[in-house]
Every structure is written in C-alpha cells, then in structure tokens.
Design a protein around this motif. Structure first.
Motif, PDB file in Angstrom:
ATOM      1  N   LEU A 311       2.556   8.373  -5.598  1.00 42.02           N
ATOM      2  CA  LEU A 311       3.875   8.379  -6.216  1.00 42.02           C
ATOM      3  C   LEU A 311       4.999   8.532  -5.203  1.00 42.02           C
ATOM      4  O   LEU A 311       6.166   8.375  -5.544  1.00 42.02           O
ATOM      5  N   ASN A 312       4.649   8.894  -3.968  1.00 38.14           N
ATOM      6  CA  ASN A 312       5.655   9.074  -2.922  1.00 38.14           C
ATOM      7  C   ASN A 312       5.746   7.820  -2.073  1.00 38.14           C
ATOM      8  O   ASN A 312       4.787   7.058  -1.944  1.00 38.14           O
ATOM      9  N   SER A 313       6.905   7.591  -1.491  1.00 33.57           N
ATOM     10  CA  SER A 313       7.112   6.389  -0.675  1.00 33.57           C
ATOM     11  C   SER A 313       7.623   6.791   0.698  1.00 33.57           C
ATOM     12  O   SER A 313       8.735   7.280   0.837  1.00 33.57           O
ATOM     13  N   ASP A 314       6.795   6.618   1.705  1.00 38.59           N
ATOM     14  CA  ASP A 314       7.217   6.907   3.070  1.00 38.59           C
ATOM     15  C   ASP A 314       7.939   5.726   3.697  1.00 38.59           C
ATOM     16  O   ASP A 314       8.634   5.877   4.698  1.00 38.59           O
ATOM     17  N   THR A 315       7.764   4.546   3.142  1.00 34.25           N
ATOM     18  CA  THR A 315       8.447   3.357   3.621  1.00 34.25           C
ATOM     19  C   THR A 315       8.862   2.525   2.410  1.00 34.25           C
ATOM     20  O   THR A 315       8.416   2.772   1.288  1.00 34.25           O
ATOM     21  N   ASP A 316       9.702   1.520   2.646  1.00 28.48           N
ATOM     22  CA  ASP A 316      10.169   0.689   1.541  1.00 28.48           C
ATOM     23  C   ASP A 316       9.125  -0.321   1.077  1.00 28.48           C
ATOM     24  O   ASP A 316       9.357  -1.040   0.097  1.00 28.48           O
ATOM     25  N   ASP A 317       7.974  -0.380   1.773  1.00 30.45           N
ATOM     26  CA  ASP A 317       6.878  -1.251   1.334  1.00 30.45           C
ATOM     27  C   ASP A 317       5.610  -0.441   1.092  1.00 30.45           C
ATOM     28  O   ASP A 317       4.505  -0.912   1.261  1.00 30.45           O
ATOM     29  N   ASP A 318       5.781   0.814   0.671  1.00 27.41           N
ATOM     30  CA  ASP A 318       4.672   1.737   0.503  1.00 27.41           C
ATOM     31  C   ASP A 318       3.761   1.326  -0.653  1.00 27.41           C
ATOM     32  O   ASP A 318       4.180   0.637  -1.595  1.00 27.41           O
ATOM     33  N   ARG A 319       2.514   1.808  -0.614  1.00 23.75           N
ATOM     34  CA  ARG A 319       1.525   1.464  -1.640  1.00 23.75           C
ATOM     35  C   ARG A 319       1.886   2.034  -3.004  1.00 23.75           C
ATOM     36  O   ARG A 319       1.295   1.669  -4.011  1.00 23.75           O
ATOM     37  N   PHE A 320       2.889   2.915  -3.061  1.00 27.67           N
ATOM     38  CA  PHE A 320       3.313   3.405  -4.368  1.00 27.67           C
ATOM     39  C   PHE A 320       3.855   2.270  -5.240  1.00 27.67           C
ATOM     40  O   PHE A 320       3.918   2.393  -6.471  1.00 27.67           O
ATOM     41  N   ALA A 574      11.538  -6.766   0.873  1.00 25.98           N
ATOM     42  CA  ALA A 574      11.769  -7.478  -0.393  1.00 25.98           C
ATOM     43  C   ALA A 574      10.517  -8.257  -0.799  1.00 25.98           C
ATOM     44  O   ALA A 574      10.179  -8.325  -1.995  1.00 25.98           O
ATOM     45  N   ARG A 575       9.818  -8.850   0.183  1.00 26.19           N
ATOM     46  CA  ARG A 575       8.576  -9.562  -0.128  1.00 26.19           C
ATOM     47  C   ARG A 575       7.528  -8.603  -0.678  1.00 26.19           C
ATOM     48  O   ARG A 575       6.820  -8.909  -1.643  1.00 26.19           O
ATOM     49  N   SER A 576       7.399  -7.430  -0.050  1.00 23.04           N
ATOM     50  CA  SER A 576       6.408  -6.456  -0.517  1.00 23.04           C
ATOM     51  C   SER A 576       6.715  -5.988  -1.925  1.00 23.04           C
ATOM     52  O   SER A 576       5.812  -5.821  -2.753  1.00 23.04           O
ATOM     53  N   GLN A 577       7.994  -5.777  -2.223  1.00 23.18           N
ATOM     54  CA  GLN A 577       8.380  -5.283  -3.542  1.00 23.18           C
ATOM     55  C   GLN A 577       8.203  -6.334  -4.635  1.00 23.18           C
ATOM     56  O   GLN A 577       8.270  -6.013  -5.827  1.00 23.18           O
TER      57      GLN A 577
END
Length: 618
Positions: A311-320, A574-577
């Motif tokens: 549930l936490n995001s360490d980066t803007d493309d995190d596995r969350f 943006a691609r990851s999201q």
C-alpha cells in the motif's frame, strides 16, 4: 533526493526532492523577480466579473468517507491527541457492527442501501504490533479504498462474526505474525459471502493446509504467517527477523506486462509450495535481483491473495499500483478502461513573470489541453540583512492579475497554493522567501544538509489555520479574481489540524497527503512519524478531503537525481501507471522553464493514450 538525505522515517517525503530542485532554481527565479518588480504596471486591476464554474471547482465525482478509525486507534492504545480521522461520524469501533451505513454516499449511487446491497467496504487491519503499525496501514488502506465508496475500518482483534456479510467486500491486512485471527473472521472468509482481498501474512491460520488447498488450489510456504517486518528496518535485519521465511531480494513486480519497482527495504514476500493453475490464476509475479520469479498475486474463488501488504509507494512506479488496480476487480469489476491526465502550472505568485505565465497557458490552450494553476496571493522576500523585507500582493501586480485572467479565459482552473508559501518566521528551512520555504510545518537542515521535519508551526491551531486561509482568500478577492475551491498544500506538508480545516473549507485538495502515526505530537524531529501517500485516482482521505492525485512530480531546472525531475522520468512513470485501468496521472510545471518541455510531455502522454481533462471533469 536519495533516502540517506532524510532523517529516518516511514518513507521519503517528496517535498524534499522538490524543495532541493527549487533551491537550485533560486537564482533564476530571484533574478527574474528583480526585473519583474521594476516593470511599469498597468494602473488598474481588471474589473470584477463572473467566472465559469470550472474555473475554480474540483471533481464532481463523490467518493466515500472512512468510519471506525478514530475509535479503533483509541482501542489499540494509541495516543489520540490528534488522530488522523475525519471526525464526521461517530463509530463504535468495538467490534459491534452497529453502523447502519445509511447515507454513506458511495460513488456508485447506491447510498443508503442495507443488507446484502451495502456499499461500504470493510477494512480489517492487524493490531497485535501496536497502534503505530496499525494506524499507518489502516490509513493507507482506507485512503486507497475510499475511491470506491465508504470505508469501515476495524482492528483484527475486534472483528465479530457476520461483519463480512454486512459489507460489500473485505480487505484484510496481515501485518503481524503475532496476530490471532478471530474464529468469526476465519469462518466468514471461508463461507465466501463476499469477495476478499487478503494482503500479507496469516493466511496459514485461516484453516488447515489441506483444507485450504482443496478450497483454493494452492499451498503456502512455511507457516503462512506474516514475514516479520518493522517500519524503517534495514533488509538484513528484516531477513534475520523473518527466520528465513519468504522470498528475499524482491526488486520488482511484473503486472500486466509492466515491471513495477520495489525496494529491498520493503522486506520479504510470502511464497507458495504448490499452485494448481487450473484453479488459481496468477495475476502478478515477484522478480528478485538475481532473476528469480514467483507468484505475487493469485486469485481463486472469492479470494484474491497478495503476498505482501503493498500500500506504500517509494517511487512513482511502485508495485502498489498493482494493488490499486486489483481493487477494481474486488469493488468495481465492470469499470471500463480509461486513462486521464492532469497538468498544473505551479508557484504563480506576485513574483511570477506574466509573459511566462501567459505563454504556458497559451501553449496548453493551443493543444486543446485543460489545465490548472496554483496561485500564491502574497509574496514575501528573503529574510533581510537590514530592516526592510519585500512584501508584494497580487493586487499590487495588475499585469500579473491580467495574466491569470488570461489563463481562466483559456480554460484554466485556479487553485489556491497557500497564503505566502513561507511561514513568516525564521528560515523554514532556507531563507524565508515565498515558494522556497514551508508554510504550515517547521523544518530545518541538519549538519549533513538533510531535511528534518520538526513539527507544526508554533501556535498552530484550527483558528490559526482558518485565519491564514481567510487572509489568502481576501487577497484573491482584492485582486478581483474568483476564490478557488481547490487547495494545494505548500511543499505537501501540514499538521492534521491544518488538513482538517482545509477539508472543511475547500471542495478538494490537489497534492500528496502527509499522515502521522501515534506519538508524533511533542516529538522532534517528526520525520520518523510522517508518511506520505498518493493514489492513482481521486480519493477521500482520512482527513475528510477529496484528494485530486498528483502522481508524476515535476520538471526540475537542474534534476537532483538522474532518474527524477526530467521529461523522460515523468513519461516513464506515466507508462507504469497505465497498469491501473481507470487512472489519473498528473504532473506539475513551472512557467519560467519555457514551453518546449511542457508541450513535449503533453504530446507524448497523449500518444500513450492519455486524455487531458479539467479538474471539474474528474
């Protein structure tokens, strides 16, 4: 800014990286300001007029609110002096599900339903490791799930039989190996009256391994408990504490063809010994630094299982982001694919260059792109060597006000970005100048130039915050501009008290929220007690605010990290999201940077399949 630049905390606060970027650009901004203030201004402000609703308003889409957090914190033994709760409704939180859920206002239009048609999602969070861990995980989950409607949070130990059947679905966070699952929870999950998203450990205590395999088609490795994790603990310490359980060295999660990032500090993930692909579908896989891969998310019958609490995001493309998308399967499975984008012009105060502001608006308007722009009503100059210190108000800059009207006429949405974007006191943490310093939280740099979050502004209270907001809106009116209904917190940091006042006074916030664990009050530094979170869609957070997502960061004049603050980094994130089926990806941009990079990002995001929208269209 890398993690070692910040005093140990729950996660790196994004405001730090952006603050450093602004400091690097200070010479450009200040140098431009000297010339701007010396210009001959038009004699009068534009005449008062009416404005289109979208010029100041936020999202039309209602979102749910959270109940149960306040009492759950108290029951867990938390310091409840200033809890992150909306305060909108009372809730027993004692395990007795007495909440009628009437009038909860779910986004799907079924508010007020009862019985099997309830629209509230039940979030159950382990409390055996104490109130701090409970509150962090409960707030993160409640914020994310609120996108889909009302949320009810209970402690695992307070769960009573039948609760699941009186809610639309269950999200369980297995964070503690010491947690004992109530018999009622085990029976309700196995009875399958509602869909269940189970994250993390304790799946091994749901039933026997053989019975579980017969029901769901897979077996867990080890004892099925939660791998022992401590917030902020180093990977080597986590590995020792886990006693060899779980898969270590996981650096990514592959989901929908995208490799989402994961840091090793997030600890091990649970593993499987057997999995029957005819009965259990693998939704995502964990990938280690040495190339191994194992199932990370699986679904069978009513149960979706994630091998960690992501549930936490360490980066803007995190596995969350995978968690954020899988919630659609649980709570809104018929949602069509849609990828929307936002762009915000940033830090437009009395020191801004009107020509640059107009140029940025014209560039976006010519592309047919709706946009928003954050306005600071009063400029304070840097702390002086002598008795004088510059103070400039929007009404003192008619030419800039006309540029803001120009943005409104081009379809822009004006948002309020604080009052002065600095705290009118000592350096906080730089030189006291508008746009550089924090306004609603005290900070300083330590001897290693690491940013330290010290605590609320001295004298902080609901009345103090209300006065500050009233003064800001008065300055907006004095400039003959419309009062915004959306607020952006300067440097994304304020106290819980401040956030609640913002929730009361504005229709929405447009930022990443700062959330706090029990015991933070009276402590210094506060950094270890702060948690920053963003969501890839509109939510209503635990302070009660509708929160418009900012998910991609900004373009920096001189990027402080090689993989952040550039157009390429924004586009990569943006691609990851894109893995979130109905997401909102948002970046912000300073007009003094010119328009070339702005147009490039917008055009390339459109090529990916994003559609830029106005805030009022969300």
């Amino acid at each position: 800014m890398s993690g070692d630049r910040r005093v140990s905390g729950l996660r790196q606060h994004a405001g730090l990286r952006w603050l450093v970027a602004l400091l690097l650009s200070a010479l450009v901004v200040s140098g431009a300001s000297l010339g701007i203030f010396s210009r001959k201004e038009p004699a009068t402000l534009p005449a008062p007029r009416s404005w289109p609703e979208c010029g100041t308003s936020g999202p039309r889409t209602p979102t749910g609110h959270t109940t149960g957090l306040q009492t759950a914190y108290a029951d867990a033994g938390a310091d409840t002096g200033d809890r992150a709760d909306t305060g909108d409704r009372a809730d027993t939180g004692d395990g007795a599900d007495t909440d009628t859920d009437a009038g909860d206002g779910a986004g799907d239009g079924t508010a007020g339903a009862t019985g099997a048609a309830r629209t509230t999602t039940l979030v159950v969070v382990d409390d055996a490791d104490g109130p701090a861990a409970f509150q962090v995980h409960a707030s993160r989950a409640a914020n994310l799930v609120s996108h889909f409607g009302p949320v009810r949070v209970v402690r695992t130990s307070a769960y009573q039989a039948g609760m699941l059947g009186r809610h639309r679905a269950l999200v369980y966070l297995g964070t503690s190996a010491a947690q004992r699952l109530p018999e009622g929870l085990r029976r309700d999950v196995l009875a399958a009256p509602r869909p269940v998203l189970w994250m993390g450990g304790n799946i091994g205590t749901l039933t026997t391994a053989d019975d579980f395999a017969n029901r769901y088609g897979w077996r867990w490795d080890g004892d099925g408990l939660a791998p022992r994790q401590v917030l902020g603990q180093q990977p080597a310490d986590q590995a020792r504490a886990a006693g060899g359980q779980g898969l270590h060295g996981v650096t990514g999660v592959r989901y929908k063809g995208a490799l989402l990032s994961r840091t090793s500090t997030q600890g091990p993930v649970a593993t499987f010994t057997t999995l029957d692909p005819r009965r259990a579908r693998v939704l995502a896989t964990a990938v280690t630094d040495d190339g191994r891969s194992r199932p990370w998310a699986v679904r069978s019958a009513n149960l979706t299982y994630l091998t960690e609490v992501a549930l936490n995001s360490d980066t803007d493309d995190d596995r969350f982001l995978a968690t954020a998308d899988l919630l659609f399967d649980l709570l809104a499975p018929g949602t069509p694919t849609r990828h929307r984008a936002l762009v915000r012009l940033e830090d437009i105060g009395p020191q801004a260059d009107p020509d640059a502001v107009r140029a940025a608006g014209d560039a976006l308007s010519s592309l047919g792109v709706p946009f928003s722009f954050g306005v600071i009503p009063v400029y304070r100059g840097p702390l002086p060597d002598g008795p004088e210190r510059a103070t400039v108000r929007l009404r003192d800059r008619p030419e800039l006000v006309r540029a803001l009207v120009h943005l409104l006429d081009r379809g822009g949405t004006m948002i309020l970005h604080g009052y002065t974007h600095q705290s009118d006191g000592p350096p906080n943490p730089t030189n006291g100048e508008t746009g550089h310093d924090f306004e609603f939280f005290r900070t300083h740099f330590d001897a290693q130039r690491r940013l330290v979050y010290d605590g609320p502004i001295h004298g902080d209270s609901a009345a103090w915050m209300q006065r500050r907001l009233d003064e800001a809106t008065a300055e907006i009116r004095a400039a003959h501009l419309p009062v915004p209904r959306v607020f952006e917190t300067p440097h994304y940091a304020a106290s819980p008290t401040d956030y609640r006042v913002i929730a009361r006074e504005f229709d929405a916030r447009y930022d990443r929220g700062s959330y706090f664990t029990p015991g933070w009050q009276g402590r210094s530094p506060v950094s270890p007690y702060m948690d920053e979170q963003f969501a890839p869609y509109v939510i209503r957070d635990v302070y009660g605010s509708v929160v418009i997502p900012e998910t991609l960061g900004m373009v920096e004049l001189r990027p402080s990290l090689p993989d952040e603050g550039t157009p390429e980094a924004i586009l990569a994130h943006a691609r990851s999201q894109f893995v979130v089926r109905d997401n909102v990806a948002s970046f912000f941009y300073h007009p003094f940077l010119g328009t070339e990079q702005l147009e490039d990002i917008v055009n390339r995001m459109r090529s990916m399949g994003y559609r830029f929208v106005a805030l009022c269209e969300l």
